[in-house]
Scaffold this motif. Structure first.
Motif, PDB file in Angstrom:
ATOM      1  N   SER A  79       0.810  -1.220   0.000  1.00 55.05           N
ATOM      2  CA  SER A  79       0.000   0.000   0.000  1.00 55.05           C
ATOM      3  C   SER A  79       0.840   1.263   0.000  1.00 55.05           C
ATOM      4  O   SER A  79       0.296   2.369   0.080  1.00 55.05           O
ATOM      5  N   GLY A  80       2.166   1.127  -0.064  1.00 56.19           N
ATOM      6  CA  GLY A  80       3.041   2.291  -0.116  1.00 56.19           C
ATOM      7  C   GLY A  80       3.484   2.812   1.228  1.00 56.19           C
ATOM      8  O   GLY A  80       4.167   3.837   1.297  1.00 56.19           O
TER       9      GLY A  80
ATOM     10  N   LEU B 175      11.165  11.790  -0.550  1.00 50.95           N
ATOM     11  CA  LEU B 175      11.463  11.625  -1.976  1.00 50.95           C
ATOM     12  C   LEU B 175      12.766  12.339  -2.332  1.00 50.95           C
ATOM     13  O   LEU B 175      13.368  12.071  -3.364  1.00 50.95           O
ATOM     14  N   ARG B 176      13.187  13.245  -1.477  1.00 48.92           N
ATOM     15  CA  ARG B 176      14.422  14.005  -1.675  1.00 48.92           C
ATOM     16  C   ARG B 176      15.649  13.092  -1.771  1.00 48.92           C
ATOM     17  O   ARG B 176      16.539  13.324  -2.589  1.00 48.92           O
ATOM     18  N   SER B 177      15.716  12.059  -0.935  1.00 57.30           N
ATOM     19  CA  SER B 177      16.940  11.262  -0.844  1.00 57.30           C
ATOM     20  C   SER B 177      16.762   9.768  -1.036  1.00 57.30           C
ATOM     21  O   SER B 177      17.728   9.076  -1.350  1.00 57.30           O
ATOM     22  N   ALA B 178      15.542   9.245  -0.859  1.00 55.88           N
ATOM     23  CA  ALA B 178      15.384   7.791  -0.779  1.00 55.88           C
ATOM     24  C   ALA B 178      14.460   7.191  -1.824  1.00 55.88           C
ATOM     25  O   ALA B 178      14.236   5.978  -1.819  1.00 55.88           O
ATOM     26  N   VAL B 179      13.918   8.003  -2.727  1.00 53.29           N
ATOM     27  CA  VAL B 179      12.965   7.500  -3.729  1.00 53.29           C
ATOM     28  C   VAL B 179      13.396   7.971  -5.110  1.00 53.29           C
ATOM     29  O   VAL B 179      13.718   9.146  -5.303  1.00 53.29           O
ATOM     30  N   HIS B 180      13.416   7.041  -6.066  1.00 55.78           N
ATOM     31  CA  HIS B 180      13.660   7.380  -7.475  1.00 55.78           C
ATOM     32  C   HIS B 180      12.327   7.241  -8.205  1.00 55.78           C
ATOM     33  O   HIS B 180      11.765   6.160  -8.305  1.00 55.78           O
ATOM     34  N   LEU B 181      11.827   8.360  -8.718  1.00 54.31           N
ATOM     35  CA  LEU B 181      10.480   8.387  -9.283  1.00 54.31           C
ATOM     36  C   LEU B 181      10.380   7.801 -10.680  1.00 54.31           C
ATOM     37  O   LEU B 181       9.286   7.617 -11.194  1.00 54.31           O
TER      38      LEU B 181
ATOM     39  N   TYR C  10       8.488  -1.379  -8.144  1.00 56.06           N
ATOM     40  CA  TYR C  10       8.921  -1.964  -6.883  1.00 56.06           C
ATOM     41  C   TYR C  10       7.695  -1.983  -5.984  1.00 56.06           C
ATOM     42  O   TYR C  10       6.663  -1.363  -6.295  1.00 56.06           O
ATOM     43  N   ARG C  11       7.764  -2.678  -4.905  1.00 58.24           N
ATOM     44  CA  ARG C  11       6.610  -2.806  -4.028  1.00 58.24           C
ATOM     45  C   ARG C  11       6.209  -1.438  -3.487  1.00 58.24           C
ATOM     46  O   ARG C  11       7.032  -0.714  -2.939  1.00 58.24           O
ATOM     47  N   GLY C  12       4.932  -1.080  -3.636  1.00 60.38           N
ATOM     48  CA  GLY C  12       4.428   0.194  -3.164  1.00 60.38           C
ATOM     49  C   GLY C  12       4.587   1.342  -4.138  1.00 60.38           C
ATOM     50  O   GLY C  12       4.176   2.468  -3.865  1.00 60.38           O
ATOM     51  N   GLN C  13       5.174   1.063  -5.327  1.00 58.07           N
ATOM     52  CA  GLN C  13       5.462   2.120  -6.294  1.00 58.07           C
ATOM     53  C   GLN C  13       4.191   2.824  -6.778  1.00 58.07           C
ATOM     54  O   GLN C  13       4.191   4.026  -7.044  1.00 58.07           O
ATOM     55  N   GLU C  14       3.081   2.102  -6.877  1.00 56.92           N
ATOM     56  CA  GLU C  14       1.845   2.703  -7.372  1.00 56.92           C
ATOM     57  C   GLU C  14       1.370   3.835  -6.458  1.00 56.92           C
ATOM     58  O   GLU C  14       0.942   4.898  -6.922  1.00 56.92           O
TER      59      GLU C  14
END
Length: 368
Positions: free
Chosen positions: A66-67, A239-245, A250-254
């Protein structure tokens, strides 16, 4: 583990200037080996790690379907092993998840917490300098060199992690506006063999409270303090440092994509400047109410961490509802009394909805 050594503000100054280190040996270390290690972790977590080079640092999140954030890991690869630096109490759970996801891949997962301890420090950083050369060039070079001398390097690459919070990473996004205190957050962690910790016995040390105060002032989220069962990355500007959009599935990407492109995070992280007229310092979990203490306003959030900063005074990080008025004063309901607080925006109420969706005319509508 030492909270302080008797001079909390002096320890903060020394730590901020690179003249002291913090013993974080309660934190945990997971090692992943095998030819598929980077592409495998990349496929499971939020950051792009498949091309991580030896000595490079990264940060990644494991989300549930679920993100929601389950684990946060600080990542170093030395060319043969990927090292996952974890907050205390989270390493075993992450390692167990990875074990369940191995299938037929060429990977092995091991908990190395009993062998390696984590040391934290800050200090001067040069643009584009790697973690090792930066450590050598710290404002107090002898301490930086000393930590480098005792750093673990089982495969020939010193295990020094440079925090990517200092800038928006490739593929990331920042919701905070204007100048960001993270730009001055020159934090790094060094892995040391536990058998060598005694070699630092006479080195200048600061307590964990000093590090916590500097972290809060840098708006830096941390798994052990900020996360709860419903946390998503957008609420903390993670999202600044730990997420690549743009890296793929990947799990939870949606959920990450939907909230960022079309929606808004339901809560937002704020920095609170607390009334310093008395000695009340809120604790994690204390409620936040709208308005002044006499207003008895509605509950809009909770404290995640608090500290006394050597320059800013009493401060805290808090999660509040997106609908809470950013200009409103807040009141912390602490055990020792009510504490007035003012907000400093980190994640603004309109964060998200980055994609403008065109309105489709209703069937039969007449254009004028």
């Amino acid at each position: 583990m030492v909270e302080h050594l008797g001079d909390i503000f002096g320890e903060q100054r020394a730590l901020a200037a690179g003249r002291a280190f913090v013993d974080l040996s309660e934190r945990e270390v997971i090692a992943v080996t095998g030819a598929d290690r980077l592409s495998w972790i990349d496929s499971l977590t939020s950051q792009s790690l498949a091309r991580l080079q030896p000595g490079e640092s990264a940060e990644t999140l494991l989300l549930d379907p679920s993100g929601r954030i389950e684990y946060a890991a600080r990542v170093i690869d030395d060319g043969e092993t990927t090292w996952l630096l974890m907050d205390a109490g989270t390493g075993a759970g992450f390692a167990a998840f990875l074990e369940r996801m191995r299938f037929m891949l060429r990977v092995e997962v091991a908990d190395r917490s009993a062998e390696y301890a984590t040391i934290g420090m800050l200090g001067a950083r040069e643009p584009a300098a790697d973690a090792v050369s930066t450590l050598r060039r710290d404002a107090d070079a002898p301490l930086g060199q000393r930590l480098l001398d005792v750093s673990a390097a089982p495969n020939g690459v010193p295990l020094v992690w440079n925090d990517p919070w200092t800038a928006v990473q490739p593929g990331g996004h920042q919701y905070a506006r204007g100048a960001h205190p993270g730009a001055d957050w020159s934090y790094r962690e060094v892995l040391v063999e536990r058998t060598r910790l005694g070699e630092l016995a006479d080195a200048p040390q600061a307590g964990t409270l000093a590090l916590e105060a500097l972290r809060i002032a840098a708006w830096r989220p941390r798994a052990a303090t900020e996360l709860d069962a419903t946390a998503i990355p957008h609420e903390f500007d993670w999202l600044r440092s730990a997420v690549h959009l743009a890296k793929g599935c990947y799990r939870g990407q949606e959920t990450v994509a939907k909230v960022h492109n079309l929606g808004h995070p339901p809560r937002r992280l704020v920095l609170l400047h607390l009334d310093g007229s008395d000695e009340v310092l809120p604790a994690a979990g204390d409620e936040l109410r709208l308005g002044r203490p006499q207003d008895d306003g509605t509950v809009v959030g909770r404290i995640t961490a608090s500290a006394r900063h050597y320059e800013l005074g009493p401060i805290a990080l808090a999660l509040v509802k997106r609908s809470a008025d950013p200009a409103s004063e807040l009141t912390v309901v602490a055990d020792a009394g009510l504490v007035p607080a003012t907000q400093e925006l980190i994640v603004p109420p309109d964060a998200g909805a980055e994609v403008e969706v065109p309105r489709i005319p209703r069937l039969g509508a007449v254009r004028r």
